[in-house]
Each structure stands twice: as structure tokens, then as C-alpha cells.
Design an enzyme around this catalytic site. Structure first.
Site, mmCIF file in Angstrom:
data_model
loop_
_atom_site.group_PDB
_atom_site.id
_atom_site.type_symbol
_atom_site.label_atom_id
_atom_site.label_comp_id
_atom_site.label_asym_id
_atom_site.label_seq_id
_atom_site.Cartn_x
_atom_site.Cartn_y
_atom_site.Cartn_z
ATOM 1 N N HIS A 159 5.272 -10.655 23.887
ATOM 2 C CA HIS A 159 5.970 -10.281 22.862
ATOM 3 C C HIS A 159 5.234 -10.059 21.399
ATOM 4 O O HIS A 159 5.513 -9.376 20.582
ATOM 5 C CB HIS A 159 7.279 -10.869 22.482
ATOM 6 C CG HIS A 159 8.351 -10.112 23.529
ATOM 7 N ND1 HIS A 159 9.830 -9.998 23.269
ATOM 8 C CD2 HIS A 159 8.310 -9.840 24.636
ATOM 9 C CE1 HIS A 159 10.350 -9.756 24.209
ATOM 10 N NE2 HIS A 159 9.250 -9.366 25.419
ATOM 11 N N ASN B 204 14.307 -10.457 21.126
ATOM 12 C CA ASN B 204 13.789 -11.649 20.934
ATOM 13 C C ASN B 204 15.140 -12.620 20.426
ATOM 14 O O ASN B 204 14.850 -13.852 20.913
ATOM 15 C CB ASN B 204 12.782 -11.734 19.694
ATOM 16 C CG ASN B 204 11.536 -10.901 20.234
ATOM 17 O OD1 ASN B 204 11.291 -10.575 21.251
ATOM 18 N ND2 ASN B 204 10.897 -10.587 19.122
ATOM 19 N N HIS C 222 7.523 -10.658 35.894
ATOM 20 C CA HIS C 222 8.820 -11.224 36.256
ATOM 21 C C HIS C 222 9.011 -11.788 37.734
ATOM 22 O O HIS C 222 10.192 -11.630 38.024
ATOM 23 C CB HIS C 222 9.707 -9.654 36.333
ATOM 24 C CG HIS C 222 10.187 -9.320 34.819
ATOM 25 N ND1 HIS C 222 10.910 -8.208 34.216
ATOM 26 C CD2 HIS C 222 9.647 -9.805 33.598
ATOM 27 C CE1 HIS C 222 10.965 -7.920 33.106
ATOM 28 N NE2 HIS C 222 10.237 -8.936 32.636
HETATM 29 C C1 HEM Z 1 8.007 -3.374 31.340
HETATM 30 C C2 HEM Z 1 8.828 -3.728 30.436
HETATM 31 C C3 HEM Z 1 9.550 -5.106 30.244
HETATM 32 C C4 HEM Z 1 10.669 -5.137 30.034
HETATM 33 C C5 HEM Z 1 11.835 -4.017 29.852
HETATM 34 C C6 HEM Z 1 11.177 -6.691 30.013
HETATM 35 C C7 HEM Z 1 12.382 -7.062 29.576
HETATM 36 C C8 HEM Z 1 12.832 -8.431 29.887
HETATM 37 C C9 HEM Z 1 13.994 -8.774 29.397
HETATM 38 C C10 HEM Z 1 15.389 -7.924 29.194
HETATM 39 C C11 HEM Z 1 13.892 -10.213 29.787
HETATM 40 C C12 HEM Z 1 15.092 -11.245 29.860
HETATM 41 C C13 HEM Z 1 15.489 -11.680 28.385
HETATM 42 C C14 HEM Z 1 16.889 -12.293 28.231
HETATM 43 O O1 HEM Z 1 17.847 -12.014 28.858
HETATM 44 O O2 HEM Z 1 16.870 -13.206 27.392
HETATM 45 C C15 HEM Z 1 12.797 -10.613 30.401
HETATM 46 C C16 HEM Z 1 12.150 -11.890 30.707
HETATM 47 C C17 HEM Z 1 10.880 -12.145 30.861
HETATM 48 N N1 HEM Z 1 9.819 -11.135 30.688
HETATM 49 FE FE1 HEM Z 1 9.973 -9.172 30.431
HETATM 50 N N2 HEM Z 1 9.886 -7.211 30.066
HETATM 51 C C18 HEM Z 1 8.910 -6.383 30.240
HETATM 52 C C19 HEM Z 1 7.519 -6.792 30.503
HETATM 53 C C20 HEM Z 1 7.029 -8.049 30.672
HETATM 54 C C21 HEM Z 1 5.829 -8.203 30.493
HETATM 55 C C22 HEM Z 1 4.447 -7.343 30.423
HETATM 56 C C23 HEM Z 1 5.635 -9.629 30.594
HETATM 57 C C24 HEM Z 1 4.638 -10.480 30.523
HETATM 58 C C25 HEM Z 1 3.241 -10.281 30.633
HETATM 59 C C26 HEM Z 1 7.210 -10.228 30.489
HETATM 60 C C27 HEM Z 1 7.334 -11.531 30.951
HETATM 61 C C28 HEM Z 1 8.632 -11.960 31.086
HETATM 62 C C29 HEM Z 1 9.029 -13.330 31.295
HETATM 63 C C30 HEM Z 1 7.981 -14.389 31.991
HETATM 64 C C31 HEM Z 1 10.485 -13.334 31.261
HETATM 65 C C32 HEM Z 1 11.457 -14.631 31.567
HETATM 66 C C33 HEM Z 1 11.269 -15.503 30.310
HETATM 67 C C34 HEM Z 1 12.191 -16.710 30.506
HETATM 68 O O3 HEM Z 1 12.644 -17.131 31.379
HETATM 69 O O4 HEM Z 1 11.973 -17.293 29.121
HETATM 70 N N3 HEM Z 1 7.792 -9.042 30.598
HETATM 71 N N4 HEM Z 1 11.884 -9.421 30.054
#
Ligand code: HEM
Length: 316
Positions: free
Chosen positions: A66, A89, A188
Site C-alpha cells: 500500500h 486502509n 494472499h
Molecule cells: C490485486 C489486487 C489486490 C486487491 C484488490 C487486494 C485487496 C485486499 C483486501 C480487501 C484485503 C483484506 C483487507 C481487510 O479486509 O481488512 C487484503 C489483504 C491483504 N493483502 Fe491484498 N489486495 C491486492 C493485492 C495485494 C498485493 C499485491 C499484496 C502484496 C504484495 C497484497 C497483500 C495482502 C496481504 C498480505 C493481506 C493480508 C493482511 C493482513 O492479514 O493483515 N495484496 N488485500
């Protein structure tokens, strides 16, 4: 007058030249002289934080992503109109205290030397490693920006409701290819998402959501909006805290948690890459590592621009 061919050649050379400049400004040995213990300090703090709570590895990785739709530490700045309070965020990003702790240790070891943006880049790599994923050399020398824009974060970060075309576009706008996007989404394979981000999929996409997974999610995420919004579920229900290729294997079984996840295996142009990663973890690791280095170079501030913040939460 220059022919079209000549104009194109000049343009291509200019592009190559500017790419070379960016990578020349960042280097893997940036702190070797000025703060030789920097990488060890970050690594042991990340290990301790992940040991205390496995999810922290995922949260730190996401912080870097982010931040990196302009890797300048701006995601860490406090303020009513800062990125922290943008839609993707707010009530969602985690790990700020871990970064504060790392920053305090680094300030003790070598004052005002290691930038907050670099801390995020190294902590992301160390988090992946702590959870069993690949390692890579992190390019360093980013400086911290002084401003943070909620509006930009709202417009630039991809939403979980995005279709494949929107995902490709959002990453393309930052110089990342469709293939980088598919590889980076493998992040993910760790971490969690809140009900508010998968409720629509849970109740409206039954044709592409595994029925057993759906029934296990329903009690945690009631149909009615506003109930249980912040309840979480693992993004990878198979191996939640191991950095592996199960994210892609899940997608092939209709077990993507977010709408945007399942878009990578929905009969469209990302299917082949998802299928390849599902059966080739080493191939996924190679591409993930390359894409992380590429992502870590987006919008970096280097040289004498920007600053090294004393406190990651506010500009000096
Ligand atoms: C492709 C587009 C992406 C979308 C639409 C997306 C969206 C999201 C969403 C909605 C969440 C959950 C947030 C919540 O419910 O509070 C999430 C969690 C997460 N995202 Fe993504 N994401 C994307 C790409 C990425 C990328 C590129 C990375 C890192 C290189 C990433 C790493 C993570 C991680 C590790 C979590 C879990 C965080 C936690 O458990 O605290 N995401 N993402």
C-alpha cells in the site's frame, strides 16, 4: 524530419535510460557503511513480531504494497487526510507499532539514516521469509516523502470488487504488467480479510464459490450489512500462515475469498498463469520475487529529495 522509426527508437532509449537511473539510485548495499546493522535489526524485529503473532507477517507485507503505489513511507504518516484513513486502509492496515519499534531501534543504532520507506521494503521481505517464502535482495536508498494523500490512495489502490480488467489497469498505471499483478496477488497466500470485503461474493457469487467454504464463512459473515463487518477469514483457507502456492491452488477450486482473487481464475486471460503457479511453486517464487523488486521501485524518492524521517508517523 525524423521518421516514425527514429522517433520510436529515441523514445525507447529514453525509457531505458530513465529505468537505468532509477535502479542506479537504489542499491542493495546502501547502508553497508552508514548503518551496517540495519538489516539485522529489521530482521530480528520482524522475526519477533511474527513469532508473537503470525498474521503480523501478512500485515507488514501489505503495508509495503500500500505504500508502494509510491514507495515513500507516506502510508505511515498520521493525519486526518492521510492515506491511513483512505477506504482500503482504514480499520484494515496493521503493523504500525512494529514499524515504530524498528524505527526506534534504528535511530538508536544510527540516527536519521534509515528511511521509513526502506524499513517497509525490508520488513516485507523478512515477513515473507519468516513465513516460509522466498528471499531476495532488497534495493535500498529510498527517501521518505513529506505528504500523504487519502484521495490518491482511494483512487489508485485496487478494490476487492474489481474485475480482472480493472486489476490489470490499476497495476498497469504503476508500470506493473498483468503478469506482475498475478504474481503479486500470490501475497494472499497469507493473512486475513474482513467480512465487509467478501460479503457480496459470499452471498451473490455462489456459482464460483466452493459450497463447503461458503458454509464455513456464513456464520462469521452474516448476510445483513453492518453485522460482523470486521470479522475476519483467512485469504488462504488451506495454509493460512505459510507462504506457499496454495493461493493459486485454491483459486482452481473456486476457493478465492475475494471477488478480485477469483478473477484470476474465471475463464479469462489470467487462468493460464494461475494454473502454472498452482503446480510450480518455484516458478511462482521466482516471479513473486522479481515483481516485488519491481514494485519496490515505484515512485521512489532518492538522492537529496525528500528526507529521512525521525518518526515514521510525521514529517521532520
Ligand atoms: C490485486 C489486487 C489486490 C486487491 C484488490 C487486494 C485487496 C485486499 C483486501 C480487501 C484485503 C483484506 C483487507 C481487510 O479486509 O481488512 C487484503 C489483504 C491483504 N493483502 Fe491484498 N489486495 C491486492 C493485492 C495485494 C498485493 C499485491 C499484496 C502484496 C504484495 C497484497 C497483500 C495482502 C496481504 C498480505 C493481506 C493480508 C493482511 C493482513 O492479514 O493483515 N495484496 N488485500
Amino acid at each position: 524530419m525524423a521518421s516514425k522509426k527514429q522517433t520510436f527508437a529515441c523514445y525507447a532509449m529514453a525509457l531505458l535510460f530513465s529505468a537505468a537511473i532509477v535502479s542506479a539510485q537504489l542499491s542493495t548495499d546502501f547502508y553497508d557503511e552508514t548503518c551496517p546493522d540495519a538489516l539485522d535489526i529489521i530482521e530480528s524485529a520482524v522475526r519477533a513480531a511474527v513469532h508473537k503473532e503470525s498474521r503480523m507477517g501478512a500485515s507488514l507485507l501489505r503495508l509495503h504494497f500500500h505504500d508502494c503505489f509510491g514507495c515513500d513511507g507516506s502510508v505511515l504518516l498520521d493525519g486526518a487526510t492521510s492515506e491511513k484513513n483512505a477506504q482500503p486502509n482504514m480499520n484494515s492496515l496493521r503493523g504500525f507499532e512494529v514499524v515504530d519499534d524498528i524505527k526506534a531501534q534504528l535511530e538508536d543504532a544510527c540516527a536519521q539514516t534509515v528511511s521509513c520507506a526502506d524499513i517497509l521494503a525490508v520488513a516485507a521481505r523478512d515477513s515473507v521469509v519468516a513465513l516460509g517464502g522466498p528471499t531476495w535482495d532488497v534495493e535500498l536508498g529510498r527517501r521518505d516523502g513529506t505528504t500523504s494523500s487519502q484521495d490518491l490512495a482511494n483512487s489508485d489502490l485496487p478494490a476487492p470488487s474489481s474485475d480482472l480488467g480493472d486489476l490489470i489497469k490499476a497495476f498497469g498505471n504503476k508500470g506493473l504488467s498483468a503478469s506482475d499483478m498475478v504474481a503479486l496477488s500470490g501475497a494472499h497466500t497469507i493473512g486475513q480479510a474482513r467480512c465487509v470485503n467478501f460479503r457480496d461474493r459470499l452471498y451473490n457469487e455462489t456459482a464460483t464459490l466452493d459450497a463447503t467454504l461458503a458454509s464455513s464463512l456464513e456464520p462469521r459473515c452474516p448476510r445483513q450489512a453492518g453485522t460482523g463487518d470486521d470479522n475476519t477469514a483467512p485469504l488462504d483457507p488451506a495454509t493460512s500462515y505459510v507462504f506457499d502456492n496454495f493461493y493459486y491452488r485454491n483459486l482452481m477450486l473456486n476457493k478465492g475469498l475475494l471477488h478480485s482473487d477469483q478473477q484470476l481464475f474465471n475463464g479469462g486471460s489470467a487462468d493460464a498463469q494461475t494454473k502454472a503457479y498452482a503446480s510450480d511453486m518455484a516458478g511462482f517464487f521466482d516471479d513473486f520475487r522479481d515483481a516485488m523488486v519491481k514494485m519496490g521501485g515505484i515512485g521512489v524518492v532518492t538522492g537529496s529529495s525528500g528526507q529521512v524521517r525521525l518518526n515514521c508517523r510525521k514529517a521532520n
